[in-house]
Enzyme design. Sequence first.
Site, mmCIF file in Angstrom:
data_model
loop_
_atom_site.group_PDB
_atom_site.id
_atom_site.type_symbol
_atom_site.label_atom_id
_atom_site.label_comp_id
_atom_site.label_asym_id
_atom_site.label_seq_id
_atom_site.Cartn_x
_atom_site.Cartn_y
_atom_site.Cartn_z
ATOM 1 N N GLU A 37 -25.587 -10.551 9.648
ATOM 2 C CA GLU A 37 -24.664 -11.679 9.832
ATOM 3 C C GLU A 37 -23.544 -11.705 8.775
ATOM 4 O OE1 GLU A 37 -24.173 -13.576 12.315
ATOM 5 O OE2 GLU A 37 -22.755 -14.947 11.331
ATOM 6 N N GLY A 38 -23.824 -11.166 7.574
ATOM 7 C CA GLY A 38 -22.766 -11.099 6.549
ATOM 8 C C GLY A 38 -21.615 -10.231 7.022
ATOM 9 N N HIS A 39 -21.955 -9.062 7.592
ATOM 10 C CA HIS A 39 -20.918 -8.181 8.137
ATOM 11 C C HIS A 39 -20.212 -8.858 9.323
ATOM 12 C CE1 HIS A 39 -23.913 -5.158 6.482
ATOM 13 N NE2 HIS A 39 -22.825 -4.811 5.834
ATOM 14 N N GLY A 150 -16.854 -8.627 0.883
ATOM 15 C CA GLY A 150 -17.695 -9.801 0.646
ATOM 16 C C GLY A 150 -17.839 -10.103 -0.836
ATOM 17 N N GLN A 151 -17.872 -11.396 -1.144
ATOM 18 C CA GLN A 151 -18.125 -11.849 -2.516
ATOM 19 C C GLN A 151 -19.513 -11.406 -2.989
ATOM 20 O OE1 GLN A 151 -16.197 -13.530 -4.765
ATOM 21 N NE2 GLN A 151 -17.940 -13.437 -6.176
ATOM 22 N N LYS A 152 -20.407 -11.145 -2.044
ATOM 23 C CA LYS A 152 -21.760 -10.691 -2.375
ATOM 24 C C LYS A 152 -21.740 -9.543 -3.391
ATOM 25 C CE LYS A 152 -26.125 -9.230 -1.641
ATOM 26 N NZ LYS A 152 -25.994 -7.826 -1.877
ATOM 27 N N VAL A 179 -22.720 -14.627 2.550
ATOM 28 C CA VAL A 179 -23.464 -15.231 3.655
ATOM 29 C C VAL A 179 -24.955 -15.150 3.320
ATOM 30 C CG1 VAL A 179 -23.966 -15.107 6.130
ATOM 31 C CG2 VAL A 179 -21.678 -14.565 5.283
ATOM 32 N N ARG A 190 -30.419 -4.122 2.455
ATOM 33 C CA ARG A 190 -31.605 -3.730 1.676
ATOM 34 C C ARG A 190 -32.744 -4.741 1.789
ATOM 35 N NH1 ARG A 190 -27.391 -1.378 -1.728
ATOM 36 N NH2 ARG A 190 -27.861 0.840 -1.959
HETATM 37 P P1 AMP Z 1 -22.356 -2.836 2.799
HETATM 38 O O1 AMP Z 1 -22.558 -2.385 4.192
HETATM 39 O O2 AMP Z 1 -23.569 -3.435 2.176
HETATM 40 O O3 AMP Z 1 -21.673 -1.811 1.945
HETATM 41 O O4 AMP Z 1 -21.338 -4.043 2.882
HETATM 42 C C1 AMP Z 1 -20.120 -3.929 3.558
HETATM 43 C C2 AMP Z 1 -19.292 -5.154 3.277
HETATM 44 O O5 AMP Z 1 -20.010 -6.317 3.678
HETATM 45 C C3 AMP Z 1 -18.972 -5.337 1.789
HETATM 46 O O6 AMP Z 1 -17.662 -5.840 1.643
HETATM 47 C C4 AMP Z 1 -19.996 -6.358 1.362
HETATM 48 O O7 AMP Z 1 -19.610 -7.119 0.242
HETATM 49 C C5 AMP Z 1 -20.078 -7.225 2.606
HETATM 50 N N1 AMP Z 1 -21.333 -7.959 2.630
HETATM 51 C C6 AMP Z 1 -22.586 -7.466 2.596
HETATM 52 N N2 AMP Z 1 -23.493 -8.466 2.587
HETATM 53 C C7 AMP Z 1 -22.785 -9.619 2.609
HETATM 54 C C8 AMP Z 1 -23.139 -11.000 2.590
HETATM 55 N N3 AMP Z 1 -24.402 -11.386 2.553
HETATM 56 N N4 AMP Z 1 -22.142 -11.903 2.613
HETATM 57 C C9 AMP Z 1 -20.842 -11.517 2.634
HETATM 58 N N5 AMP Z 1 -20.449 -10.243 2.645
HETATM 59 C C10 AMP Z 1 -21.402 -9.304 2.630
#
Ligand code: AMP
Length: 298
Positions: A37-39, A150-152, A179, A190
């Site tokens: 959901e974050g993505h 994401g700020q994450k 998110v 993860r």
């Molecule tokens: P990743 O696939 O983990 O490399 O993340 C891809 C993008 O999604 C990056 O910009 C992350 O910061 C963002 N992202 C991952 N998890 C979250 C989350 N829980 N809330 C907001 N953005 C996220």
Amino acid sequence: MTTTPVVARSREELAAARAPLTEGDVAVVMTMGALHEGHARLIRTARERARHVLVTIFLNPLQFGPREDLSRYPQTFDDDLEICTREGVDVVFAPTPDVVYPDGEPGVRISAGPLGDVLEGQARPGHFDGMLTVVAKLIHLTRGDLIYFGQKDAQQLLLVRRMTRDLDFDTSVVAIPTVREEDGLAMSSRNTYLAPSDRETALVLSRALWAGAAHAEEGPSAIRRAAREVLIEEPLALVDYLVLVHPTTLEDVPEWYTGEALLAVAAKIGSTRLIDNTPVLVGHGGGARPVFADEPTR
Ligand code: AMP
């Protein structure tokens, strides 16, 4: 009616899929797959602003250390495509490493500089150089006008912003707030590694951040103390760092500091390393913030 995005696997397929998109109106969301959901929120936010959304799904070997989780990282392409379809994505670029790095590991890379050596960079040497190198390549390949992060992953976001400014990339970086699950756990690909008991333990991270943020008005030591007290009560969380730092220098803020700061934590829960953070306004009425009031600049 939803249409399935065009899936591009090669540079040629990407160029062909990118060609009909309106110039100046393409937002790019870069991911390593295992979408959640974050993505989806990133994609949705991008869609509100840009006419076209292009999602990259690429597990970048360059940003994983030799003892990290590259080989066990979840890969769920069919589900990812379903999410992209639901969210109205125009193009999915899902290359293999030999497409992104046709000559093997690149000799020339982007250096994150000193900001890449602290916090996550200290725990993961070379991680941010590898991350920035692929982000730079994906900006060139996709020709994204806006790129969403994401700020994450606060340090990643900061470094991408610095790279685009310091190296004059013609693209705007836009951030969205972290998110979370209903119970506060920051969503992460993860999280699928966590056994149910680990997942319970992992809640200590967001609890510590909220405890710290609740003391924002009182100043840095009250924030740090409140967050630390929560973490100490969970011996199964092996804390790597808990810091209250300046949002652009990542240096510890001094006791007299007022203004925006980043409260960030990293811990190992079982075999999984998790990170979380919240922007806080120190002094001035205090409290947690969704993202820093920053950007976009072009
Ligand atoms: P990743 O696939 O983990 O490399 O993340 C891809 C993008 O999604 C990056 O910009 C992350 O910061 C963002 N992202 C991952 N998890 C979250 C989350 N829980 N809330 C907001 N953005 C996220």
